[in-house]
Design an enzyme around this catalytic site. Structure first.
Site, PDB file in Angstrom:
ATOM      1  N   ASP A   1      -1.772  -7.836   3.577  1.00  0.00           N
ATOM      2  CA  ASP A   1      -0.730  -8.720   4.095  1.00  0.00           C
ATOM      3  C   ASP A   1      -0.167  -8.172   5.402  1.00  0.00           C
ATOM      4  O   ASP A   1       0.348  -7.054   5.446  1.00  0.00           O
ATOM      5  CB  ASP A   1       0.411  -8.843   3.081  1.00  0.00           C
ATOM      6  CG  ASP A   1      -0.054  -9.438   1.765  1.00  0.00           C
ATOM      7  OD1 ASP A   1      -0.334 -10.640   1.739  1.00  0.00           O
ATOM      8  OD2 ASP A   1      -0.143  -8.684   0.775  1.00  0.00           O
TER       9      ASP A   1
ATOM     10  N   ASP B   1      -4.949  -2.369   5.137  1.00  0.00           N
ATOM     11  CA  ASP B   1      -3.923  -3.091   4.406  1.00  0.00           C
ATOM     12  C   ASP B   1      -4.271  -4.577   4.481  1.00  0.00           C
ATOM     13  O   ASP B   1      -5.080  -4.996   5.317  1.00  0.00           O
ATOM     14  CB  ASP B   1      -2.560  -2.801   5.029  1.00  0.00           C
ATOM     15  CG  ASP B   1      -1.453  -3.597   4.387  1.00  0.00           C
ATOM     16  OD1 ASP B   1      -1.321  -3.535   3.155  1.00  0.00           O
ATOM     17  OD2 ASP B   1      -0.725  -4.296   5.124  1.00  0.00           O
TER      18      ASP B   1
ATOM     19  N   ASP C   1       0.388  -2.014   8.872  1.00  0.00           N
ATOM     20  CA  ASP C   1       1.429  -2.634   9.704  1.00  0.00           C
ATOM     21  C   ASP C   1       2.845  -2.215   9.347  1.00  0.00           C
ATOM     22  O   ASP C   1       3.798  -2.699   9.966  1.00  0.00           O
ATOM     23  CB  ASP C   1       1.317  -4.165   9.632  1.00  0.00           C
ATOM     24  CG  ASP C   1       1.696  -4.713   8.263  1.00  0.00           C
ATOM     25  OD1 ASP C   1       1.216  -4.166   7.244  1.00  0.00           O
ATOM     26  OD2 ASP C   1       2.463  -5.686   8.191  1.00  0.00           O
TER      27      ASP C   1
END
Length: 225
Positions: free
Chosen positions: A14, A12, A174
């Site tokens: 961001d 991922d 996240d």
């Protein structure tokens, strides 16, 4: 012979590879000003990120008086994207240890990918600005296959495996968008505690948690399909 358990590791963007919250906060507050709403403190923007820019904007508007009409929301979203495109890496930088972890994976013969709900053009632009784009054999964004196929749908991760020619993959994220997509795609997922987690890290449903990118290689080495 390389005995590392994965051929491909996807990331991922961001809150995982890159700390983007400063530039996202500036773009969000540009849109909030146009809506006549109060700015969101930068630190609080971290809790609004996840799922793409529309969700971030919608959460901020919900917190400051509710969402406007669809037409007004579209105007505000366009203003956010325009500001972000012109200021995409004023504050953004890789999280500590991220570049070294990418180096370590590539030294082990692992191919790297980015799979994000960020629009693909912005993902490519920010990675290019930071000199990281060439490390990844594929960069997939939330609009690459269409918004209905972005995470938590597994489609982008399946696309990563197809383009990479191997199902022997792991993913690093996240948020629950990441862990749910990985689970649905049938691949192990490592979650970073330092990201923009939408739940407590232990509640994300990851197969392993790390506190720093120095821990990534051991965490991945301990996992297998």
């Amino acid at each position: 012979m390389n005995d590392f358990p994965f051929d491909i590791v996807g990331f991922d963007l961001d809150g995982t590879l890159l700390d983007t919250h400063g530039d996202l906060a500036d773009a969000l507050n540009h849109a909030m000003a146009k809506a006549g709403r109060p700015p969101v403190p930068h630190a609080e923007t971290r809790d609004l990120i996840g799922g793409g820019s529309k969700k971030m904007l919608g959460r901020a508007l919900d917190l400051t008086g509710g969402r406007p009409s669809d037409a007004e929301f579209g105007r505000l979203h366009a203003a956010l994207l325009d500001h972000y495109s012109r200021n995409i890496a004023n504050h953004t930088k890789p999280f500590p240890g991220a570049v070294a972890a990418l180096d370590a994976l590539q030294e082990r013969g692992v191919r790297l990918a980015v799979v994000t709900n960020k629009y693909e053009r912005f993902a490519r632009e920010v990675l290019g600005t930071l000199g990281l784009a060439e490390r990844f054999f594929v960069i997939l964004g939330g609009d690459t296959l269409g918004p209905e196929r972005s995470k938590p749908s597994p489609d982008l991760l399946i696309e990563m495996t197809e383009r990479g020619g191997s199902a022997n993959c792991a993913y690093v994220g996240d948020t629950t968008y990441d862990t749910q997509a990985a689970r649905a795609a049938g691949m192990p997922c490592v979650a970073v505690r330092f990201g923009f987690c939408d739940r407590e890290p232990e509640q994300l449903g990851a197969d392993a948690l790390i506190d720093h990118f120095d821990d990534l290689i051991p965490a991945l080495a301990s996992l297998s399909r």
